[in-house]
Design an enzyme around this catalytic site. Sequence first.
Site, PDB file in Angstrom:
ATOM      1  N   ASP A 174       0.759  -1.120   0.031  1.00  0.00           N
ATOM      2  CA  ASP A 174      -0.064   0.040   0.025  1.00  0.00           C
ATOM      3  C   ASP A 174       0.803   1.307  -0.112  1.00  0.00           C
ATOM      4  OD1 ASP A 174      -1.654  -2.303   1.590  1.00  0.00           O
ATOM      5  OD2 ASP A 174      -3.119  -1.038   0.470  1.00  0.00           O
ATOM      6  N   ASP A 204      -1.569  -2.237  -4.297  1.00  0.00           N
ATOM      7  CA  ASP A 204      -1.547  -0.933  -4.236  1.00  0.00           C
ATOM      8  C   ASP A 204      -0.280  -0.004  -4.341  1.00  0.00           C
ATOM      9  OD1 ASP A 204      -4.546  -1.163  -4.209  1.00  0.00           O
ATOM     10  OD2 ASP A 204      -4.707  -0.305  -2.096  1.00  0.00           O
ATOM     11  N   HIS A 221      -6.363  -0.506  -6.336  1.00  0.00           N
ATOM     12  CA  HIS A 221      -5.894   0.940  -6.755  1.00  0.00           C
ATOM     13  C   HIS A 221      -5.230   0.761  -7.820  1.00  0.00           C
ATOM     14  CE1 HIS A 221      -7.313   3.782  -3.861  1.00  0.00           C
ATOM     15  NE2 HIS A 221      -7.508   2.735  -2.828  1.00  0.00           N
ATOM     16  N   HIS A 247      -3.996  -9.443  -1.580  1.00  0.00           N
ATOM     17  CA  HIS A 247      -4.248  -8.232  -1.353  1.00  0.00           C
ATOM     18  C   HIS A 247      -5.647  -8.084  -0.835  1.00  0.00           C
ATOM     19  CE1 HIS A 247      -3.994  -3.603  -1.437  1.00  0.00           C
ATOM     20  NE2 HIS A 247      -5.052  -3.730  -1.907  1.00  0.00           N
ATOM     21  N   HIS A 292      -3.486  -4.309   1.638  1.00  0.00           N
ATOM     22  CA  HIS A 292      -4.902  -3.951   1.887  1.00  0.00           C
ATOM     23  C   HIS A 292      -5.090  -3.044   2.882  1.00  0.00           C
ATOM     24  CE1 HIS A 292      -8.861  -2.994   0.157  1.00  0.00           C
ATOM     25  NE2 HIS A 292      -9.369  -3.767   1.149  1.00  0.00           N
ATOM     26  N   HIS A 318      -4.878  -0.774   5.990  1.00  0.00           N
ATOM     27  CA  HIS A 318      -3.554   0.527   6.081  1.00  0.00           C
ATOM     28  C   HIS A 318      -2.906   0.485   7.509  1.00  0.00           C
ATOM     29  CE1 HIS A 318      -4.392   2.721   2.052  1.00  0.00           C
ATOM     30  NE2 HIS A 318      -4.164   1.645   1.694  1.00  0.00           N
TER      31      HIS A 318
HETATM   32 MN   LIG Z   1      -4.575   0.165  -0.157  1.00  0.00          MN
END
Ligand SMILES: [Mn+2]
Length: 376
Positions: free
Chosen positions: A8, A49, A85, A155, A184, A186
């Site tokens: 991420d 991400d 993302h 993820h 995934h 955060h």
């Molecule tokens: Mn993310």
Amino acid sequence: MLVAHVSDTHLGAAQFGLKEREDDCYEAFNEVIDVSIREGVSIIVHSGDIFDDPRPTGTSLAKFAESLQKLRDKGIPFLFTLGEHDISRVSATPSALLFEKLGLAQYIGRGEPKMVKGINFVGFHKHRKTEAAELVKKLNQLQTPRNERSVLVLHQALFEAHKYAGEISVNDLPRNFSYYAMGHLHDRFEKKFDMLGGLLCYPGSTDPTGVEGVESFEKGFYIVDFSSEEVSANWVKLESTRPQLSVEVKYEALEEEIKSIIASIPKEKKKPVVRLGISGSSIDPAVVSSKIRALAERCLYCDWQPMEKVEGAKVISRPADMEEEVMRIAKELLKNEDLAYFAVKELLPLLEQGKTDEANDMLWETFERRRFDFRR
Ligand SMILES: [Mn+2]
């Protein structure tokens, strides 16, 4: 044998649309790369991400390329899977795959095991909640390696790690991996589940993006040690993280409160992001502006919101982060955190895009799986 596990990074994200905040993301990723090289890491694995947007800007692509070149020069392979993302909803080649084509990174999100420096890596790209059953099937079909060092890269949110964002459960994961490199969520999460062969870790994001709001964060990544039988993971805190704080202050005592906030700002760090919630009656914006000026000068970004009461739900009259605010109001009105999360984070995004069939499927699935108990 050390493997860095990062996730991420959301390259290109710019909190409040600020260039400085965009640069913070690149800097955080760079710190991960530099520390990994310094610590003698052999492989870096990214759990998705990579970019904040499926159509990353030239700057994000170039920054990512620079970091990958640095790794290539040191002979450190970069393995990755894709997060939501990184993947556009319209089927198109995800931008990150360009770097696989250029030989700067290896994509491991196809569910095909790949042996890298004696460790077996296998991963899947992000599967959305509606595709969870399909993913679980694929996970069940994985030939889980015994007697070899192996890493599963996903993820996905686990229910056990996040009650509301959960997509699959620990029971859905194959058992025999030596390490579970998750992405995934955060926020950092780390646990050794009894039913799993090795440790499962979410390093969390490397820098707060817009969705996380303004809070005090510690961001970082893992350096995972595969040299002994029992794999261990050491979380490394990033030093470049910009301080963020969210404070509720009283209008009557604004001056003193501002002074103590200024005193608490770490001098050796980057200029902070500060959000004030001001409580009290007859708040005069002009007075607030003049009283917070000294603080604003010491911040990269400083805003304030009056805390008001409106029709049952406490509404901040000038929300800076709409998503956060919608979530808060939904919770207050539905009186149920699970339902609010479902409505705002799962159902609403589909409805916004006119995807009524998918929304319908999701409702049925939710009903059939008895996700919510309405008899309460
Ligand atoms: Mn993310």
